[in-house]
Enzyme design. Structure first.
Site, PDB file in Angstrom:
ATOM      1  N   CYS A 173       0.750  -1.341   0.121  1.00  0.00           N
ATOM      2  CA  CYS A 173       0.108  -0.024  -0.064  1.00  0.00           C
ATOM      3  C   CYS A 173       0.773   1.380   0.034  1.00  0.00           C
ATOM      4  CB  CYS A 173      -0.913  -0.146   1.219  1.00  0.00           C
ATOM      5  SG  CYS A 173      -1.845  -1.507   1.280  1.00  0.00           S
ATOM      6  N   HIS A 212      -2.949   6.903   2.610  1.00  0.00           N
ATOM      7  CA  HIS A 212      -3.455   5.662   2.004  1.00  0.00           C
ATOM      8  C   HIS A 212      -4.851   5.353   2.595  1.00  0.00           C
ATOM      9  CE1 HIS A 212      -4.232   1.444   1.135  1.00  0.00           C
ATOM     10  NE2 HIS A 212      -3.869   1.002   2.431  1.00  0.00           N
ATOM     11  N   ASN A 241     -10.097  -0.192  -0.027  1.00  0.00           N
ATOM     12  CA  ASN A 241      -8.806  -0.037  -0.119  1.00  0.00           C
ATOM     13  C   ASN A 241      -8.273  -0.896  -1.346  1.00  0.00           C
ATOM     14  OD1 ASN A 241      -6.122  -0.600   0.727  1.00  0.00           O
ATOM     15  ND2 ASN A 241      -6.470  -1.001   2.794  1.00  0.00           N
TER      16      ASN A 241
END
Ligand code: UT7
Length: 338
Positions: free
Chosen positions: A123, A263, A294
């Site tokens: 990520c 993020h 996500n």
């Protein structure tokens, strides 16, 4: 005998010149994922902030999504693709390991003179790529660099896993980085901690799976597993420190920020970080996770584009980017929005 080696001409500053995104067609709401994991729309909203996410169809491959986002970034930045010197593609969900997706994307967008490679930093991948791109431009190894974050997390997860099935999603974001008159990408603050690698990890290697499959044909493919609570704590406590160090490294105060773009792991993490940093209400805080889920390496550029296109942030604003995830790895930098 030792010859004198000529070096490439450095540039003073680098900045993002334009960004682009690709959001997959299929929108999946919480009720659709809740059934398989004995969950509910309410639980998912309360614990993560997510209301819906996008899942890639068969034709929306890593290369297709990356190419679409990159083409948009190139068009918006106004650069000649043949002049791009390097393509960096961050992903952990390209299940075709070689050749690197970056080289195919480079060819497709017309970056025919570019070096190309994939980056694996989960990520944090886009922020790693952006840091490298800034250094490549400033160091003089390329005049323009294309950075892409792209994921098909739905290929990596077990759709019956309560800890991940509702969370992860698919998409792509890209930025063109080039020379600029003013600093547009601040110093990177990054790191990783292999001692905590098991907190977000594939449960088996592909090699173990192949061996197991020979013995038991019903063996399931490796899936991404996450121990959510310790990752949540790490993200809210340690990443707040990293965010402060990143601001300090750039010599920027929270009052100077136009946007905070961490993020998009979980909206509760974002809100906890914003509170811990004492962001003034004038700072636009990215909440793309609500719509997008996500998307790992794609989440920071997707969230950046969402803030710019909604008008919550503007071109020229100063923004704090912060990527974090498996590794455990992280990277943050202060940037000027393109
Ligand atoms: O992108 C890479 C970085 N990733 C992150 O930063 C993610 C960090 N972690 C998280 O965002 C959160 O840990 C999650 C959103 C994944 C989970 O939220 P949580 O508040 O940590 O839930 P939990 O695992 O502590 O579970 C709380 C309760 C438990 O029930 P009891 O023991 O309190 O009765 C679980 O059994 O919720 C239950 N539960 C669920 N219920 C409905 C766990 N998963 C689910 C589910 N639906 N999907």
């Amino acid at each position: 005998m030792r010859a004198s080696i000529r070096t490439s001409a450095p540039a003073r500053h680098a900045a993002m010149l334009g960004i682009g995104v690709y959001r997959p067609r299929l929108v999946v709401d919480n009720d659709e994922v809740a059934g398989l994991i004995d969950s509910s729309d309410e639980w998912i909203r309360t614990r993560s902030g997510i209301e819906r996410r996008r899942w890639a169809g068969e034709d929306e491959t890593i290369v297709e999504m990356a190419t679409a986002a990159a083409a948009m970034a190139i068009e918006r930045s106004g650069v000649d693709p043949a002049g791009i010197g390097c393509v960096l593609l961050a992903t952990i969900s390209n299940l075709k390991q070689t050749p690197a997706a970056a080289s195919e994307v480079a060819t497709r967008v017309g970056a025919v003179n570019a070096g190309a490679m994939d980056i694996s930093a989960a990520c944090a991948g886009f922020c790693y790529g952006l840091a490298l791109a800034g250094d490549i431009v400033r160091g003089g190894s390329a005049e323009t660099v294309l950075v892409i974050g792209v994921e098909r997390m739905t290929d990596l997860i077990d759709h019956r896993d309560r800890g991940t099935a509702f969370l992860f999603a698919d998409g792509a974001g890209a930025a063109v980085v080039g020379r600029s008159e003013e600093p547009g990408i601040g110093p990177v603050v990054w790191g990783s901690d292999g001692t905590q690698g098991e907190l977000i990890s594939q449960d088996h290697s592909w090699l173990d799976w192949r061996d197991q499959l020979a013995k038991d044909p019903s063996t399931e493919a490796p899936a991404l597993r996450m121990n959510g609570q310790p990752v949540f704590r790490w993200a809210t406590v340690e990443m707040a420190k990293v965010a402060r160090r990143t601001l300090e490294a750039a010599g920027v105060d929270v009052a100077d920020l136009g946007a905070f773009i961490p993020h998009q792991a979980n909206d509760r993490i974002t809100q906890a970080l914003a509170k811990s940093l004492r962001l003034p209400p004038t700072v636009a805080v990215a909440r793309d996770v609500v719509e997008q889920g996500n998307t790992s390496a794609a989440s920071v550029p997707l969230a950046m584009e969402a803030l710019l296109s909604s008008g919550e942030a503007r071109s020229g604003d100063t923004a704090l980017l912060l990527g974090f995830g498996a590794g455990l790895s992280f990277a943050g930098q202060v940037v000027v929005l393109p």
